[in-house]
Write a protein that holds these residues in place. Structure first.
Motif, mmCIF file in Angstrom:
data_model
loop_
_atom_site.group_PDB
_atom_site.id
_atom_site.type_symbol
_atom_site.label_atom_id
_atom_site.label_comp_id
_atom_site.label_asym_id
_atom_site.label_seq_id
_atom_site.Cartn_x
_atom_site.Cartn_y
_atom_site.Cartn_z
ATOM 1 N N MET A 9 0.858 -1.168 0.000
ATOM 2 C CA MET A 9 0.000 0.000 0.000
ATOM 3 C C MET A 9 0.906 1.233 0.000
ATOM 4 O O MET A 9 1.819 1.339 0.823
ATOM 5 N N HIS A 10 0.640 2.151 -0.889
ATOM 6 C CA HIS A 10 1.390 3.404 -0.923
ATOM 7 C C HIS A 10 0.753 4.353 0.092
ATOM 8 O O HIS A 10 -0.463 4.568 0.067
ATOM 9 N N ILE A 11 1.572 4.892 1.004
ATOM 10 C CA ILE A 11 1.068 5.739 2.085
ATOM 11 C C ILE A 11 1.748 7.103 2.027
ATOM 12 O O ILE A 11 2.966 7.194 1.874
ATOM 13 N N LEU A 12 0.940 8.145 2.167
ATOM 14 C CA LEU A 12 1.434 9.523 2.170
ATOM 15 C C LEU A 12 1.429 10.066 3.596
ATOM 16 O O LEU A 12 0.620 9.643 4.420
ATOM 17 N N ARG A 13 2.314 11.023 3.851
ATOM 18 C CA ARG A 13 2.374 11.664 5.169
ATOM 19 C C ARG A 13 2.452 13.174 4.965
ATOM 20 O O ARG A 13 3.332 13.663 4.268
ATOM 21 N N THR A 14 1.531 13.888 5.580
ATOM 22 C CA THR A 14 1.546 15.345 5.510
ATOM 23 C C THR A 14 2.677 15.853 6.400
ATOM 24 O O THR A 14 2.757 15.467 7.567
ATOM 25 N N PRO A 15 3.547 16.716 5.872
ATOM 26 C CA PRO A 15 4.663 17.241 6.689
ATOM 27 C C PRO A 15 4.149 18.011 7.906
ATOM 28 O O PRO A 15 3.143 18.726 7.832
ATOM 29 N N ASP A 16 4.865 17.893 9.017
ATOM 30 C CA ASP A 16 4.491 18.578 10.254
ATOM 31 C C ASP A 16 4.366 20.082 10.063
ATOM 32 O O ASP A 16 3.536 20.726 10.697
ATOM 33 N N ARG A 17 5.168 20.662 9.188
ATOM 34 C CA ARG A 17 5.141 22.109 8.980
ATOM 35 C C ARG A 17 3.766 22.591 8.500
ATOM 36 O O ARG A 17 3.409 23.750 8.697
ATOM 37 N N CYS A 18 3.002 21.721 7.892
ATOM 38 C CA CYS A 18 1.663 22.093 7.424
ATOM 39 C C CYS A 18 0.691 22.342 8.572
ATOM 40 O O CYS A 18 -0.372 22.931 8.371
ATOM 41 N N PHE A 19 1.050 21.891 9.771
ATOM 42 C CA PHE A 19 0.173 22.044 10.933
ATOM 43 C C PHE A 19 0.659 23.126 11.904
ATOM 44 O O PHE A 19 0.046 23.334 12.941
ATOM 45 N N GLU A 20 1.741 23.789 11.574
ATOM 46 C CA GLU A 20 2.295 24.814 12.459
ATOM 47 C C GLU A 20 1.375 26.032 12.514
ATOM 48 O O GLU A 20 0.812 26.448 11.498
ATOM 49 N N GLY A 21 1.220 26.571 13.709
ATOM 50 C CA GLY A 21 0.470 27.808 13.883
ATOM 51 C C GLY A 21 -1.036 27.677 13.796
ATOM 52 O O GLY A 21 -1.726 28.679 13.608
ATOM 53 N N LEU A 22 -1.560 26.471 13.944
ATOM 54 C CA LEU A 22 -3.015 26.314 13.903
ATOM 55 C C LEU A 22 -3.640 26.987 15.122
ATOM 56 O O LEU A 22 -3.220 26.747 16.255
ATOM 57 N N LYS A 23 -4.621 27.788 14.898
ATOM 58 C CA LYS A 23 -5.290 28.510 15.979
ATOM 59 C C LYS A 23 -6.000 27.527 16.920
ATOM 60 O O LYS A 23 -6.705 26.628 16.470
ATOM 61 N N ASP A 24 -5.794 27.727 18.217
ATOM 62 C CA ASP A 24 -6.451 26.932 19.268
ATOM 63 C C ASP A 24 -6.104 25.447 19.205
ATOM 64 O O ASP A 24 -6.890 24.613 19.645
ATOM 65 N N TYR A 25 -4.936 25.102 18.681
ATOM 66 C CA TYR A 25 -4.534 23.693 18.595
ATOM 67 C C TYR A 25 -3.090 23.555 19.100
ATOM 68 O O TYR A 25 -2.168 23.273 18.329
ATOM 69 N N PRO A 26 -2.899 23.755 20.436
ATOM 70 C CA PRO A 26 -1.551 23.734 21.009
ATOM 71 C C PRO A 26 -1.098 22.343 21.468
ATOM 72 O O PRO A 26 -0.112 22.215 22.185
ATOM 73 N N PHE A 27 -1.807 21.311 21.070
ATOM 74 C CA PHE A 27 -1.627 19.968 21.631
ATOM 75 C C PHE A 27 -0.392 19.260 21.078
ATOM 76 O O PHE A 27 -0.079 19.368 19.897
ATOM 77 N N LYS A 40 -1.923 8.853 5.255
ATOM 78 C CA LYS A 40 -2.994 8.806 4.263
ATOM 79 C C LYS A 40 -2.689 7.750 3.210
ATOM 80 O O LYS A 40 -1.804 7.955 2.372
ATOM 81 N N PRO A 41 -3.393 6.614 3.250
ATOM 82 C CA PRO A 41 -3.244 5.675 2.133
ATOM 83 C C PRO A 41 -3.580 6.398 0.828
ATOM 84 O O PRO A 41 -4.538 7.165 0.758
ATOM 85 N N ALA A 42 -2.755 6.184 -0.200
ATOM 86 C CA ALA A 42 -2.832 6.994 -1.417
ATOM 87 C C ALA A 42 -3.954 6.602 -2.365
ATOM 88 O O ALA A 42 -4.475 7.450 -3.076
ATOM 89 N N ALA A 43 -4.326 5.345 -2.398
ATOM 90 C CA ALA A 43 -5.328 4.890 -3.361
ATOM 91 C C ALA A 43 -6.731 4.938 -2.767
ATOM 92 O O ALA A 43 -6.941 4.538 -1.614
ATOM 93 N N ARG A 44 -7.659 5.409 -3.549
ATOM 94 C CA ARG A 44 -9.052 5.496 -3.094
ATOM 95 C C ARG A 44 -9.590 4.141 -2.630
ATOM 96 O O ARG A 44 -10.313 4.049 -1.647
ATOM 97 N N GLU A 45 -9.206 3.090 -3.323
ATOM 98 C CA GLU A 45 -9.697 1.749 -2.962
ATOM 99 C C GLU A 45 -9.134 1.238 -1.636
ATOM 100 O O GLU A 45 -9.606 0.233 -1.104
#
Length: 120
Positions: A1-19, A89-94
């Motif tokens: 299964m091809h799996i994707l990972r969103t980089p941590d930098r994409c979540f930096e500075g989210l309002k009200d999400y200091p967890f 995130k698994p890459a394939a819709r199926e």
């Protein structure tokens, strides 16, 4: 299964999400490693509340509730289902099915040994 990972930098500075992030790695039926993210906030000895999201959201949905629940003495666990938020995130819709989500989250629950849960 091809799996994707969103980089941590994409979540930096989210309002009200200091967890702080917590990750559990499970194994898919084809042997792939799938990383599942969850929040774990509040007193470790507090009663456990599992906040599980639906589609198309992630644990960010609970960002305003978590402080109120933890201030009342509860321990809050809020995972991101695979494919959402900080989880892989698994890459394939199926790759996505109700059966697989149940299997993956069942593994996640067992590996974290969460017990006596109030499900929200």
């Amino acid at each position: 299964m091809h799996i994707l990972r969103t980089p941590d930098r994409c979540f930096e500075g989210l309002k009200d999400y200091p967890f702080e992030p917590n990750y559990t790695q499970i194994t898919t039926d084809d042997g792939s490693a799938l990383r599942i993210h969850h929040l774990d906030e509040g007193a470790r000895e507090g009663d456990l509340v599992l906040c599980l999201h639906g589609q198309p959201v992630w644990s960010y949905l609970y960002r305003k509730m978590v402080p109120y629940l933890t201030q009342s003495g509860l321990r809050v666990i809020a995972p991101d289902l695979p494919g959402y938020g900080k989880s892989d995130k698994p890459a394939a819709r199926e790759d996505y099915s109700y059966e697989r989500q149940v299997e993956w989250m069942g593994q996640w629950l067992e590996q974290n040994d969460f017990n006596n849960i109030t499900f929200f």
